[in-house]
Design an enzyme around this catalytic site. Structure first.
Site, PDB file in Angstrom:
ATOM      1  N   LYS A   1      -7.334  -6.671  12.062  1.00  0.00           N
ATOM      2  CA  LYS A   1      -6.234  -5.976  12.753  1.00  0.00           C
ATOM      3  C   LYS A   1      -5.867  -6.699  14.057  1.00  0.00           C
ATOM      4  O   LYS A   1      -4.696  -6.740  14.435  1.00  0.00           O
ATOM      5  CB  LYS A   1      -6.626  -4.529  13.049  1.00  0.00           C
ATOM      6  CG  LYS A   1      -6.838  -3.652  11.808  1.00  0.00           C
ATOM      7  CD  LYS A   1      -5.546  -3.339  11.071  1.00  0.00           C
ATOM      8  CE  LYS A   1      -5.769  -2.269   9.998  1.00  0.00           C
ATOM      9  NZ  LYS A   1      -4.565  -1.987   9.222  1.00  0.00           N
TER      10      LYS A   1
ATOM     11  N   LEU B   1      -0.811   6.978   3.996  1.00  0.00           N
ATOM     12  CA  LEU B   1       0.232   6.884   5.018  1.00  0.00           C
ATOM     13  C   LEU B   1       1.433   6.089   4.520  1.00  0.00           C
ATOM     14  O   LEU B   1       2.578   6.396   4.883  1.00  0.00           O
ATOM     15  CB  LEU B   1      -0.343   6.239   6.284  1.00  0.00           C
ATOM     16  CG  LEU B   1      -1.533   6.975   6.919  1.00  0.00           C
ATOM     17  CD1 LEU B   1      -2.007   6.255   8.175  1.00  0.00           C
ATOM     18  CD2 LEU B   1      -1.168   8.423   7.245  1.00  0.00           C
TER      19      LEU B   1
ATOM     20  N   PHE C   1     -14.363  -0.293   5.270  1.00  0.00           N
ATOM     21  CA  PHE C   1     -15.472   0.643   5.072  1.00  0.00           C
ATOM     22  C   PHE C   1     -16.424   0.451   6.236  1.00  0.00           C
ATOM     23  O   PHE C   1     -16.435  -0.608   6.864  1.00  0.00           O
ATOM     24  CB  PHE C   1     -16.181   0.429   3.718  1.00  0.00           C
ATOM     25  CG  PHE C   1     -16.506  -0.999   3.412  1.00  0.00           C
ATOM     26  CD1 PHE C   1     -17.605  -1.617   3.982  1.00  0.00           C
ATOM     27  CD2 PHE C   1     -15.713  -1.732   2.550  1.00  0.00           C
ATOM     28  CE1 PHE C   1     -17.905  -2.944   3.708  1.00  0.00           C
ATOM     29  CE2 PHE C   1     -16.007  -3.071   2.270  1.00  0.00           C
ATOM     30  CZ  PHE C   1     -17.106  -3.661   2.854  1.00  0.00           C
TER      31      PHE C   1
ATOM     32  N   GLY D   1       0.830  -1.210   0.000  1.00  0.00           N
ATOM     33  CA  GLY D   1       0.000   0.000   0.000  1.00  0.00           C
ATOM     34  C   GLY D   1       0.861   1.255   0.000  1.00  0.00           C
ATOM     35  O   GLY D   1       0.464   2.294   0.533  1.00  0.00           O
TER      36      GLY D   1
ATOM     37  N   GLY E   1       1.725   3.264  -2.408  1.00  0.00           N
ATOM     38  CA  GLY E   1       1.512   4.295  -3.428  1.00  0.00           C
ATOM     39  C   GLY E   1       0.664   5.460  -2.964  1.00  0.00           C
ATOM     40  O   GLY E   1       0.624   6.507  -3.625  1.00  0.00           O
TER      41      GLY E   1
ATOM     42  N   ARG F   1      -2.394  -2.578  -5.857  1.00  0.00           N
ATOM     43  CA  ARG F   1      -2.971  -3.221  -7.039  1.00  0.00           C
ATOM     44  C   ARG F   1      -2.825  -2.381  -8.295  1.00  0.00           C
ATOM     45  O   ARG F   1      -3.026  -2.881  -9.388  1.00  0.00           O
ATOM     46  CB  ARG F   1      -4.449  -3.523  -6.778  1.00  0.00           C
ATOM     47  CG  ARG F   1      -4.654  -4.600  -5.725  1.00  0.00           C
ATOM     48  CD  ARG F   1      -6.088  -4.647  -5.250  1.00  0.00           C
ATOM     49  NE  ARG F   1      -6.465  -3.435  -4.554  1.00  0.00           N
ATOM     50  CZ  ARG F   1      -7.660  -3.206  -4.043  1.00  0.00           C
ATOM     51  NH1 ARG F   1      -8.602  -4.117  -4.162  1.00  0.00           N
ATOM     52  NH2 ARG F   1      -7.931  -2.067  -3.417  1.00  0.00           N
TER      53      ARG F   1
ATOM     54  N   TYR G   1      -8.470  -0.171  17.679  1.00  0.00           N
ATOM     55  CA  TYR G   1      -9.581  -1.109  17.879  1.00  0.00           C
ATOM     56  C   TYR G   1      -9.165  -2.555  17.615  1.00  0.00           C
ATOM     57  O   TYR G   1      -9.993  -3.458  17.671  1.00  0.00           O
ATOM     58  CB  TYR G   1     -10.847  -0.684  17.124  1.00  0.00           C
ATOM     59  CG  TYR G   1     -10.784  -0.550  15.621  1.00  0.00           C
ATOM     60  CD1 TYR G   1     -10.521  -1.642  14.790  1.00  0.00           C
ATOM     61  CD2 TYR G   1     -11.063   0.676  15.017  1.00  0.00           C
ATOM     62  CE1 TYR G   1     -10.508  -1.524  13.411  1.00  0.00           C
ATOM     63  CE2 TYR G   1     -11.057   0.813  13.629  1.00  0.00           C
ATOM     64  CZ  TYR G   1     -10.767  -0.294  12.840  1.00  0.00           C
ATOM     65  OH  TYR G   1     -10.765  -0.175  11.473  1.00  0.00           O
TER      66      TYR G   1
END
Ligand code: HXC
Ligand code: NAP
Length: 294
Positions: free
Chosen positions: A172, A28, A106, A23, A25, A48, A157
Site C-alpha cells: 500500500k 467495498l 492476512f 475487485g 465483485g 479472479r 498504514y
C-alpha cells in the site's frame, strides 16, 4: 434529515462514464460500483472469479438499468490486465476511470511467512495495481484521450506501517508513492491520480482474514475508533464517487483518509488520557495547577 447512509451526488453525476473496478465483485468494490452505477456510469468489474462477477453484474444491472461487464482477470498477470483493457474498449469504446481496489491480505507474524506468502500479497497489491495503472495509462496516452482518472484504495498504514500485515503495508505504501508520482507525471496527459485510505469498513473478505479467531473483543471498534463505529459502505461510496467525478477536477495527488480518526488515536502522545473521568480531571487539574517553578 440527511445521513451518511444516503447517496450524496446528483442523480446523473457519473452519466456517460465508463469505470473499471478491480475487485469489483465483492466488498467495498461492489458497494462503490453499485453507487457509481446508480449515478449513471457503465462498469467493468474484474477479479479472479467469473461466477462472482456475473452474479454482481446481474444484481447491479437489475437495480440500476446500466451496463456492467464482468471480466475475469488476475491483476498479477499483465497479459490478463491487457485483456481487460481490450474488452473494455470493445464493449464501451473507452474507459474513463480506473479504480484500483483489488487486494490480498492476512495477518501473520512476519517471520512465519514463507517467501511465497510474502510475495503473494505484494504481487496483488503493488504489482497488480501497477499492472492496471500501466495498461490503462499507456492506452489513454497513446490515444491522446483526456480527462481520465485513477483512484486507488490504500490504508492509513501505508504511511504509519503496521505490525502483522507487513507485506500489505509495503504494498500500500508503494501504491501511495505511485499515486503521488503519477499525479505529477501524467497530469500533462489529462490523467488525475488520487487515493482513499479507509479505516475499518466491515467486509467478509477483510474480516475473515484480519481478525484471528477469538480476538474479536480485543479489536473492538469502540476502542480503536474515536467516533466509536465502523464506516458505512455508502459513506465510502460517496467519497469515491466525488473523486471519480468531474466535481473533483482540481484534486490531484491527494490521499483522503476516511477512518473516524482511527489512525490518529494511537499517534497522539497524550491520547491515552481519554480514559480519565470528569471527577478524576477535577482532582488532577487542581493538583496540576499547584505545580510552580522547576
Ligand atoms: C500465512 C498464508 C496465509 C495465512 C495464505 N498463506 N494464507 N500464510 N498465513 N493466513 C500462504 C500460503 O501458504 C502460500 O504460501 C501463499 O500464502 C499463497 O497462498 P495461496 O492460497 O496459494 O494464494 P492465492 O490463492 O493467490 O490467495 C491469495 C491470498 C488470499 C492473499 C492468500 O487470502 C486471497 O485470495 N485474498 C484476496 C482477498 C483479500 O485478501 N481480501 C482482504 C483485503 S483486506 P506457500 O509457501 O505455502 O506456497 C485489506 C484491508 C486492509 O487489505 C486494512 C484493514 C483496516
Ligand atoms: P474483499 O471483498 O476481499 O476485496 C478484495 C477484492 O480483490 C476481491 O473482490 C478479490 O476477488 C479481488 N482480488 C484479490 N486478489 C486478486 C487478484 N489477484 N486479481 C484480481 N482480483 C483480486 O475486501 P474489501 O474489504 O472489500 O477490500 C477492498 C479494498 O479496500 C482493498 O484494497 C483493501 O485493502 C481496502 N481496504 C479495506 C478496508 C476494510 O476495512 N474493509 C480498510 C482499508 C482498506 P477474488 O478473490 O475473487 O479475485
Amino acid at each position: 434529515m440527511t445521513s451518511y447512509k444516503d447517496g450524496m451526488l446528483k442523480d446523473d453525476a457519473l452519466k456517460g462514464k465508463v469505470i473499471v473496478i478491480t475487485g469489483g465483485g465483492t466488498g467495498l468494490g461492489k458497494s462503490m460500483g453499485t453507487y457509481f452505477s446508480k449515478l449513471g456510469a457503465n462498469l467493468v468489474i474484474t477479479s479472479r472469479k467469473q461466477e462472482v462477477l456475473d452474479a454482481t453484474a446481474q444484481e447491479i444491472e437489475s437495480l440500476t438499468g446500466n451496463k456492467v461487464l464482468g471480466v475475469a482477470c488476475d491483476v498479477r498477470d499483465y497479459a490478463q490486465v491487457e485483456n481487460v483493457v481490450e474488452q473494455t474498449y470493445a464493449t464501451f469504446g473507452k474507459a474513463d476511470v480506473l479504480l484500483n481496489n483489488a487486494a490480498g491480505n492476512f495477518v501473520s507474524p512476519t517471520e512465519r511467512l514463507s517467501a511465497n506468502a510474502f510475495d503473494v500479497v505484494i504481487d496483488i497489491v503493488l504489482k497488480g495495481t501497477k499492472n492496471c495503472t500501466l495498461a490503462f495509462g499507456k492506452k489513454w496516452i497513446a490515444n491522446k484521450e483526456l480527462n481520465k482518472n485513477i483512484l486507488s484504495i490504500v490504508t492509513t498504514y501505508a504511511w504509519t506501517g503496521s505490525a502483522y500485515v507487513v507485506p500489505s503495508a509495503m504494498g500500500k505504501a508503494g501504491v501511495l508513492a505511485m499515486t503521488r508520482s503519477l499525479a505529477v507525471e501524467w497530469a500533462k496527459y489529462g490523467i488525475r491520480c488520487n487515493a482513499i485510505a479507509p479505516g475499518p469498513f466491515p467486509t467478509k473478505g477483510a474480516w475473515q482474514r484480519l481478525i484471528p479467531p477469538g480476538m474479536e473483543d480485543k479489536l473492538s471498534l469502540e476502542n480503536q475508533v474515536p467516533l466509536k463505529r465502523a464506516g458505512d459502505h455508502q459513506e465510502l461510496a460517496n467519497l469515491a464517487a466525488y473523486l471519480v467525478s468531474d466535481y473533483s477536477a482540481y484534486m490531484n495527488g491527494e490521499v483522503v483518509t476516511l477512518d473516524g480518526g482511527e489512525w490518529l488515536q494511537d499517534a497522539g502522545e497524550f491520547n491515552f488520557l481519554d480514559v480519565i473521568t470528569e471527577e478524576q480531571w477535577d482532582f488532577a487539574s487542581a493538583m496540576l495547577k499547584k505545580v510552580k517553578g522547576s
